[in-house]
Design a protein around this motif. Structure first.
Motif, PDB file in Angstrom:
ATOM      1  N   GLY A   9      84.995 -70.162  49.847  1.00  0.00           N
ATOM      2  CA  GLY A   9      85.023 -71.342  48.648  1.00  0.00           C
ATOM      3  C   GLY A   9      83.729 -71.483  48.206  1.00  0.00           C
ATOM      4  N   PRO A  10      83.531 -72.266  47.043  1.00  0.00           N
ATOM      5  CA  PRO A  10      84.780 -72.426  46.337  1.00  0.00           C
ATOM      6  C   PRO A  10      85.289 -71.509  45.398  1.00  0.00           C
ATOM      7  N   LEU A  63     104.037 -73.562  40.110  1.00  0.00           N
ATOM      8  CA  LEU A  63     102.849 -74.548  39.757  1.00  0.00           C
ATOM      9  C   LEU A  63     102.557 -75.316  41.047  1.00  0.00           C
ATOM     10  N   GLU A  64     103.456 -75.545  41.726  1.00  0.00           N
ATOM     11  CA  GLU A  64     103.003 -75.976  43.006  1.00  0.00           C
ATOM     12  C   GLU A  64     102.091 -75.006  43.865  1.00  0.00           C
ATOM     13  N   LYS A  68      98.195 -76.103  44.850  1.00  0.00           N
ATOM     14  CA  LYS A  68      97.798 -75.768  46.334  1.00  0.00           C
ATOM     15  C   LYS A  68      96.403 -74.831  46.225  1.00  0.00           C
ATOM     16  N   ILE A  69      96.277 -73.838  45.607  1.00  0.00           N
ATOM     17  CA  ILE A  69      95.430 -72.946  45.559  1.00  0.00           C
ATOM     18  C   ILE A  69      94.336 -73.516  45.077  1.00  0.00           C
ATOM     19  N   LYS A  70      94.286 -74.367  43.779  1.00  0.00           N
ATOM     20  CA  LYS A  70      93.330 -74.769  43.161  1.00  0.00           C
ATOM     21  C   LYS A  70      92.665 -76.007  43.867  1.00  0.00           C
ATOM     22  N   SER A  71      93.590 -76.740  44.926  1.00  0.00           N
ATOM     23  CA  SER A  71      93.053 -78.066  45.491  1.00  0.00           C
ATOM     24  C   SER A  71      92.211 -77.415  46.949  1.00  0.00           C
ATOM     25  N   SER A  73      89.028 -76.314  48.467  1.00  0.00           N
ATOM     26  CA  SER A  73      87.662 -76.247  47.931  1.00  0.00           C
ATOM     27  C   SER A  73      86.591 -75.326  48.765  1.00  0.00           C
ATOM     28  N   HIS A  74      87.020 -75.338  49.924  1.00  0.00           N
ATOM     29  CA  HIS A  74      86.031 -74.649  50.814  1.00  0.00           C
ATOM     30  C   HIS A  74      86.579 -73.514  51.150  1.00  0.00           C
ATOM     31  N   ASN A  75      87.408 -73.350  51.675  1.00  0.00           N
ATOM     32  CA  ASN A  75      88.298 -71.893  52.073  1.00  0.00           C
ATOM     33  C   ASN A  75      89.509 -72.054  51.730  1.00  0.00           C
ATOM     34  N   LEU A  76      89.974 -70.751  51.445  1.00  0.00           N
ATOM     35  CA  LEU A  76      91.524 -70.676  51.197  1.00  0.00           C
ATOM     36  C   LEU A  76      91.899 -69.553  52.401  1.00  0.00           C
ATOM     37  N   SER A  77      93.165 -70.145  52.920  1.00  0.00           N
ATOM     38  CA  SER A  77      93.720 -69.347  53.859  1.00  0.00           C
ATOM     39  C   SER A  77      94.989 -69.057  53.399  1.00  0.00           C
ATOM     40  N   LEU A  78      95.242 -67.511  53.246  1.00  0.00           N
ATOM     41  CA  LEU A  78      96.445 -66.908  52.937  1.00  0.00           C
ATOM     42  C   LEU A  78      97.366 -66.272  53.992  1.00  0.00           C
ATOM     43  N   THR A  79      98.506 -66.177  54.027  1.00  0.00           N
ATOM     44  CA  THR A  79      99.497 -65.346  54.964  1.00  0.00           C
ATOM     45  C   THR A  79     100.008 -64.593  54.342  1.00  0.00           C
TER      46      THR A  79
END
Length: 82
Positions: A9-10, A63-64, A68-71, A73-79
């Motif tokens: 991120g961000p 929306l949830e 969750k993605i917008k929150s 800020s540093h890294n976004l981990s996706l499975t």
């Protein structure tokens, strides 16, 4: 086959979502912006989003999931799943 992606991120992360519990559709990557962080990862359009930062997306509304993605800020981990 599920696989994990961590975007540093961000944001902006460079992808769009479609679906969610409120649409009775699984959360899916609908678009990846060329040259974006998402484009530089192994993510592909059409991949299913199984978890966001370790939280299962089965019961998430669109929306949830966005929030969750917008929150992140540093890294976004996706499975994801192909």
């Amino acid at each position: 086959m599920a696989y994990s992606v961590t975007l540093n991120g961000p944001g902006p992360w460079g992808f769009r979502l479609q679906g969610g519990k409120d649409f009775n559709m699984p959360l899916t990557i609908s678009r990846i912006t060329p040259g974006s962080k998402a484009a530089q990862s192994q993510m592909n359009q059409g991949d299913l989003v199984i978890a966001i930062d370790g939280v299962n997306t089965d019961s998430m509304t669109h929306l949830e999931a966005q929030n969750k993605i917008k929150s992140a800020s540093h890294n976004l981990s996706l499975t994801l799943q192909k």
